[in-house]
Design a protein around this motif. Structure first.
Motif, short mmCIF file in Angstrom:
data_model
loop_
_atom_site.label_atom_id
_atom_site.label_comp_id
_atom_site.label_asym_id
_atom_site.label_seq_id
_atom_site.Cartn_x
_atom_site.Cartn_y
_atom_site.Cartn_z
N GLU A 101 -0.87 6.98 -6.73
CA GLU A 101 -1.75 6.06 -6.61
C GLU A 101 -1.93 5.77 -5.00
O GLU A 101 -3.13 5.58 -4.35
N THR A 102 -1.01 6.29 -4.16
CA THR A 102 -1.24 6.22 -2.63
C THR A 102 -2.44 7.44 -2.52
O THR A 102 -3.31 7.22 -1.58
N ALA A 103 -2.48 8.61 -3.07
CA ALA A 103 -3.53 9.66 -3.03
C ALA A 103 -4.73 8.80 -3.56
O ALA A 103 -5.89 9.14 -2.65
N LYS A 104 -4.85 8.16 -4.23
CA LYS A 104 -5.95 7.55 -4.96
C LYS A 104 -6.53 6.44 -3.78
O LYS A 104 -7.71 6.38 -3.65
N MET A 105 -5.72 5.64 -3.20
CA MET A 105 -6.24 4.68 -2.52
C MET A 105 -6.83 5.43 -0.98
O MET A 105 -7.71 5.01 -0.58
N LEU A 106 -6.15 6.80 -0.83
CA LEU A 106 -6.68 7.46 0.42
C LEU A 106 -7.89 8.23 -0.01
O LEU A 106 -8.75 8.85 0.86
N GLU A 141 -8.62 -1.60 -1.05
CA GLU A 141 -8.94 -2.11 0.33
C GLU A 141 -7.66 -2.64 1.03
O GLU A 141 -7.43 -2.38 2.15
N LYS A 142 -6.95 -3.49 0.22
CA LYS A 142 -5.88 -4.38 0.63
C LYS A 142 -4.53 -3.24 0.70
O LYS A 142 -3.75 -3.33 1.78
N ALA A 143 -4.29 -2.56 -0.31
CA ALA A 143 -3.07 -1.57 -0.14
C ALA A 143 -3.40 -0.25 0.66
O ALA A 143 -2.34 0.10 1.19
N ARG A 144 -4.41 -0.07 0.99
CA ARG A 144 -4.76 1.24 1.72
C ARG A 144 -4.32 0.85 3.39
O ARG A 144 -3.82 1.71 3.95
N LYS A 145 -4.24 -0.62 3.70
CA LYS A 145 -4.18 -0.71 5.20
C LYS A 145 -2.71 -0.43 5.70
O LYS A 145 -2.59 0.04 6.72
N PRO A 146 -1.66 -0.98 5.06
CA PRO A 146 -0.39 -0.43 5.32
C PRO A 146 0.07 0.94 5.23
O PRO A 146 0.83 1.21 6.18
N ILE A 147 -0.54 1.59 4.37
CA ILE A 147 -0.41 2.98 4.37
C ILE A 147 -1.08 3.68 5.69
O ILE A 147 -0.41 4.47 6.24
N GLN A 148 -2.25 3.04 5.77
CA GLN A 148 -3.11 3.89 6.97
C GLN A 148 -2.14 3.41 8.35
O GLN A 148 -2.07 4.47 9.34
N ARG A 149 -1.61 2.19 8.17
CA ARG A 149 -0.77 2.01 9.70
C ARG A 149 0.13 2.87 9.80
O ARG A 149 0.47 3.16 10.74
N MET A 150 1.03 3.11 8.45
CA MET A 150 2.04 4.20 8.71
C MET A 150 1.82 5.56 8.96
O MET A 150 2.15 5.98 10.17
N LEU A 151 0.37 6.02 8.69
CA LEU A 151 -0.01 7.27 9.03
C LEU A 151 -0.33 7.13 10.70
O LEU A 151 -0.04 8.09 11.03
N ASP A 152 -0.92 6.21 10.93
CA ASP A 152 -1.55 6.10 12.43
C ASP A 152 -0.03 6.16 13.28
O ASP A 152 -0.16 6.60 14.27
#
Ligand code: 13P
Ligand code: SF4
Length: 311
Positions: A63-68, A292-303
């Motif tokens: 799911e994480t890979a799909k969001m990205l 769109e919503k779930a990707r934000k905290p993942i992107q924040r983690m990556l940043d």
């Protein structure tokens, strides 16, 4: 032709990339384009340049890979490959829980559903959890979900007092100090290395605590010759490959075997992987709004992880 050749041929034909977690069976690890812990896999997924991702792992990882990568198919060989941690945190109950702590921010472990990620400020993995928490002001109030063992470990290391959701990983939480004491007695020269999803009494005995990648790196740089390993059996394949002269003993989940397998991770087989590639299913499907919503905290983690040079 065996499955290995068939998979490699199809992967090339379809310009597909295979991402695999360390808890996969050795045959799958050996044909993967990338093997890693959850952080490494999320980072790799964020850089994919292919027409398809086949994810040899569990549902939340795919799911994480799909969001990205919302525009390409992400295939999971068995959709039943879930996770007891993700299951321990249902969205409706979590929303009610959150209401009790209106001034807290939410850090959630990557082992959650997409729905929980939409209610999260920053995602973390065992590879960056301590550093992510430490990057926040000392007085920041935090809810940590869903792993109370990992959350408790972070609280002890950082001196914080995060509110913990009461979830556990059934594969790690079951490991007992009794089993470890017995192994230590039989192997007094061995070091104990443990995943932070283990319970607190087990972690207290450990010489090293870290994510699967961190444990693997530790066994490569450390000078001991023998390790008692408190995590899932699959990681032993890479440890043994990287340090053929060392000995690795898994803490067993019970007295009937010398293993500790995750029943969800081990649902993936070479045959299922081949069929998934061939038929391009089962695939992960998520609504655009959730992505769109779930990707934000993942992107924040990556940043944050990039800023802190963790990836
Ligand atoms: P890491 O590989 O990120 O340490 O996580 C372990 C795990 O339980 C994955 O499900
Ligand atoms: Fe989930 Fe635990 Fe299996 Fe990892 S090992 S997928 S945390 S149940």
């Amino acid at each position: 032709m065996d499955y290995k050749d068939k998979i490699l041929r199809l992967k090339k034909e379809k310009n597909a990339i295979t991402l695999a977690h360390f808890y996969q069976i050795p045959e799958i690890q050996d044909i993967a384009d990338f093997i890693g812990d959850s952080l490494g896999l999320a980072q790799k997924a964020s850089e994919v340049n292919a027409d398809m991702i086949v994810f040899a792992g569990v549902h939340f990882m795919a799911e994480t890979a799909k969001m990205l990568n919302p525009n390409i198919p992400v295939i999971l060989p068995d959709l039943d490959a879930g996770c007891s941690l993700a299951d321990s945190c249902p969205i409706d109950e979590f929303k009610e829980f959150k209401k009790k702590y209106p001034d807290h921010m939410v850090i959630s472990y990557i082992n959650t559903t997409a729905a929980i990620k939409t209610e999260t400020d920053i995602v973390c993995t065992s590879g960056n959890a301590v550093q992510i928490v430490e990057s926040l002001p000392k007085d920041q109030k935090i809810i940590f979900a869903p792993d109370k063992n990992l959350g408790g470990y972070i609280n002890r290391v950082t001196g914080r007092n995060m509110v913990l959701w009461d979830g556990t990983c059934e594969v790690h939480d079951i490991l007992s100090t009794e089993a470890i004491f017995k192994m230590k007695e039989e192997n007094p020269d061995a070091k104990l290395i443990a995943h932070p999803e283990c319970n607190a009494p087990v972690l207290e005995l450990a010489d090293f605590i870290g994510s699967t990648t961190a444990m693997l790196k530790f066994t490569q740089s450390d000078d001991s010759k023998k390790y008692i390993v408190a995590t899932e059996t699959g990681i032993i394949h890479q440890m043994q490959k990287n340090s053929p002269d060392k000995e690795f003993l898994v803490v067993p989940s019970d007295e009937t075997c010398s293993c500790n397998d995750c029943p969800y991770m081990k649902l993936n087989t070479m045959e299922k992987l081949y069929l998934a590639l061939l038929n391009e299913k089962p695939s992960i499907s998520l609504e655009a709004e959730i992505i769109e919503k779930a990707r934000k905290p993942i992107q924040r983690m990556l940043d944050i992880s990039k800023e802190l040079k963790l990836i």
